[in-house]
Structure formats: C-alpha cells, structure tokens
Design a protein around this motif. Structure first.
Motif: not given
Length: 488
Positions: A129-146
């Motif tokens: 039932s759980s889910s996750f998304a990973l995003f690049e950290g402080k140096a990125s401006t990309e808003l979509r998860p990788y």
C-alpha cells in the motif's frame, strides 16, 4: 485537509480499518491531496499511516531479508528533525527498491507506517500500500522524479514543496558532519567521516575484516619515532596485513593515491555488498592512527558504512579532483613532496618520467627500470662501520622505500655502492650521508638512547627489478638501486 488528516490519525489509533489511498486523504478537485506531515509530528503518531516529504541523509545496502523479500534502509531528515529517522523498505526484488543517486536527494513517501520496536521509532514501507518518488536534490531544478514506485500518484502542488525543500537543503545539507576528511587530511586519533571507493574486502586470520579504500589523494607522510642506537636492527614492514595481497588483487588497485586499510572486528551487512562489487561508500565516525609509519583506519563501535551511488555529489567531486590530478606529470607525484623534493640525490635517468611504486609492482614485465620519488624509511645496516664494509666487501645494503602508493625493499649492491655514496668514504662520512637519507635530525651528537623524531626527505632514485628464481619470477622479484648518487 489538516482536519481530515487529524480525523484519519484518530481512526488509525482506534484500530479502524485503513481505507484506500484515495479515500484516506481529503479529496479536492477530483485529485488525491496527500497531507505531508513534518517528521517530528509523524513520530507522535506511532501506528499511523502518514505521508512524508524529506531529504535522504544516509543510504543503506540492499540485501535479502529473513523471508523472501529484499530490504533496504534509508535515513531521511527535514526541517523539523535534522537528525532524521530510518525508513525500511521491502520489495519482491531489488529493482523495486529506491535507487537513490546521491545523499541529499529528496523522497516523497505515501502511506508509510510509523512503527515502534524496542522503544525506537522508525518508518516502514508497506510494499502493498505504500509508494515513493525520488527527486534530485539541491543542485537540480528538474521537478519530475527520476524514480517512482508503481502506485505513486503525483500532484502539481508537490512542486512547491520540492522547491522549498531544495532551498532548505542549500543551507542545511543532511547527514554531513563538520569533520568530513579526504585521505590527504587525516590526523591521528581523531574521528571523522571518509567518502571513498572500496576496492577490496577480505577477512584476516584474526577474524578482522579489512577494507581497502581510496579517494584519489595521498595520505600525509608520517614522522618516525625511533632510537638511533637500534635503527640498524629495525626494519619497517611493507604492509599492515599478515600476508601481501595476491598479485591478481594487487593489479586492480589504482597506481596513484593512497590505498588505506580500514580494520573492523565486527561483521556488517554492507560487507556482503562490498565483497561482490566495487562501491563508493561513506565510512562514518572512523579513526586513524600510524603503525610503523603506515596509516591504519579503524571502525569504532559507533561507526557505520553507508553505500553511495556513483552520482553522489561527494563522489563526483572526488573523481573530478582525481581527473584534474592526472592532467600534469607534477601533480601525479606525491602531494607531500610538491615544492619539497630534495636535491640530495643525483640520478642517471634525469629526463625519464615519474613512476610510482605501485605502477612498478603492477607492471606487466617482471624486470624493468624506472625513476621514482620516494622516502627512505629504514636501512639495514645504517652505521658507518657496517656501511664501510659494504664498499670493500661482498655485503649489500637494504633500504625500505615508500611513496603514497606502496613500500618496497630495495638493495644497494657493492657495484653500485661506491657511486651511491659518492666514493670510498670514511665511516663518519658514510654515517652522515645515511642520516640525511633517514631524516635523522641534527646535531650529530644526539643521545643515542633518547627517542628521535625523524622525517625522511623525498629523494629521486633509479630502480630496476630483477628475479632471483626463473621458475618463480613474480614471487622472487627484487629491486635494486642503480644510477643514483647522494650529493655532499
């Protein structure tokens, strides 16, 4: 939405059945609205399902659990709890686990459970039932998860939360201690974090585990505490291990930069990962000391090993520094020797390039010649009377040479001895020249029974390798100094 979240937490505590993800949170404009809680508030709701938006501060190793699942533990932090909390993930295979590129990346967690075990709170990821998304950290401006899990539901409002999290990370990077050192900056008996590449792991006969680690820099050259009267009878060991590494392992080690040995008397699950492949890792809260002038790392009871991705910011930074070091011949030389190389020797191969001791040890040819920059850390014999017999008899002098990459024994035979010392000299003159090589401080009348701190200078010398047994060329390989003279 906050009221809806509060009602949901109350239902959880009272043991009501957990609704689906879509029904669990307040609905607005036909889209699920996940109410992200600060970690500090979530920890007050043991047993509840919560949503978190946080930064990854530590990355654990993936391994098989006691059942059929694979498990991975991350540590996450946010503004409300900079010390963070652990999140344990379970999945049917490792491809479904989070693959964090770098500590400091951001993770969004939906429907994870706040769990208490043995009085300690942590977060559990339910694979159903759980889910996750990973995003690049402080140096990125990309808003979509990788990376996202199968059931993860995105929402546009998350963009603002992600941007705010990155702004916080720019000034408060998680998991980084004040004392994160490179090998070139290590000090005795201090505790620090070390980001390094784990090249090899093995277990000694004493049941200790040995990690062979490298970050592209050179550990500092050490001073030696010794007694002049016993120097002739001491010999510096070539390595800290009981036996040298097999040649097939030795040839996989880098030829530039120090390979530090880190010893541990405890087993950890990360060892299984590190034995299978080469990883970058953060060794947290370790210490170093010198043994026989060789740096030795030690894992403390409080130490931890965290695996890192090749895309981690600390890893990328170290690789860039190493690539920059390789661009010029001078920067390939020992860092401690820059602007300090001694002129007390004159060599025959004056125009030859520089070769490290590790480059020679891993050379495809058993016999070869090269010029190198080393320190003489011990000598046998080293007293004037014994050295005088070297020049007139059939004896030979054994020097222990080191650079940041390795130590070797190198011999000065009778044929080369006269040139090495600059002629047939008196015992006193021979002693004076040997003291210069060993870094024995002035004055000459120093008390032979008092401890001395000596710092051998960096010297150029020419070496050639040879074999003693043609049937065991690698096992019987030796080194000999030639074409080198100690100046007056």
């Amino acid at each position: 939405m906050a009221a809806a979240a509060a009602r949901e937490l109350k239902r959880q505590r009272e043991g009501d059945e957990v609704p689906s993800t879509a029904a669990m949170w307040a609905m607005w404009a036909g889209e699920a609205q996940y109410v992200y809680m600060p970690i500090a508030d979530a920890l007050k709701a043991a047993g509840a399902r919560v949503c978190l938006f946080a930064a990854v501060s530590e990355i654990g190793a993936a391994f098989r659990s006691r059942g059929t699942d694979f498990t991975l533990t991350l540590r996450i932090a946010d503004q409300s709890r900079t010390t963070g909390i652990s999140v344990t993930f379970f999945a049917n295979n490792t491809a479904l686990l989070p693959r964090v590129k770098s500590s400091g990346d951001v993770i969004s967690l939906h429907n994870v459970v706040v769990t208490m075990h043995c009085g300690e709170l942590f977060v559990t990821f339910d694979k159903k039932s759980s889910s996750f998304a990973l995003f690049e950290g402080k140096a990125s401006t990309e808003l979509r998860p990788y990376q996202t899990s199968i059931k993860y539901e995105e929402r546009k409002q998350d963009d603002e939360i992600l941007t705010n999290m990155r702004m916080w990370l720019a000034y408060h990077p998680p998991g980084l201690k004040d004392l994160e050192l490179q090998l070139r900056s290590v000090k005795s008996d201090s505790t620090f974090d070390l980001v390094c590449k784990v090249l090899h792991v093995c277990q000694a006969s004493t049941s200790e585990w040995i990690f062979y680690v490298w970050d592209g820099t050179d550990a500092p050259a050490t001073e030696f505490q010794t007694f002049l009267s016993t120097e002739a009878f001491t010999s510096a060991p070539l390595h800290l291990e009981e036996t040298p590494l097999p040649r097939e392992v030795l040839c996989t080690l880098p030829c530039i930069g120090t390979v530090l040995r880190i010893f541990s008397n405890k087993f950890s699950k990360e060892i299984l990962q590190l034995q299978r492949n080469v990883y970058w890792a953060r060794f947290c809260n370790i210490t170093c000391k010198q043994e026989f002038g060789i740096w030795k790392g030690t894992l403390l009871p409080s130490s931890r090993v965290r695996l890192l991705s090749n895309e981690d910011g600390s890893v990328v930074e170290r690789l860039k520094m190493y690539d920059s070091r390789l661009t010029t011949q001078v920067h390939r030389q020992p860092m401690a020797s820059l602007h300090k190389a001694s002129d007390i020797t004159e060599v025959e191969f004056n125009r030859a390039g520089y070769t490290t001791l590790m480059e020679s040890l891993t050379n495809e040819q058993v016999t070869h010649k090269f010029k190198t920059l080393v320190r003489v850390v011990s000598a046998y014999p080293c007293q004037g009377s014994d050295l005088h017999s070297l020049l007139t008899g059939n004896h030979c002098l054994r020097l222990t040479l080191e650079d940041p990459t390795a130590r070797i024994h190198a011999y000065v035979h009778k044929d080369d001895g006269v040139r090495f010392f600059g002629g047939f000299l008196t015992a006193a003159a021979l002693t004076r020249k040997m003291n210069r090589l060993l870094g024995v401080p002035e004055p000459e009348e120093a008390d032979e029974d008092a401890p001395l701190a000596r710092n051998p200078p960096w010297i150029w010398c020419c070496l050639k390798s040879y074999r003693v047994d043609k049937y065991d060329p690698w096992g019987s390989r030796r080194y000999r100094i030639f074409g080198t003279e100690i100046r007056d």
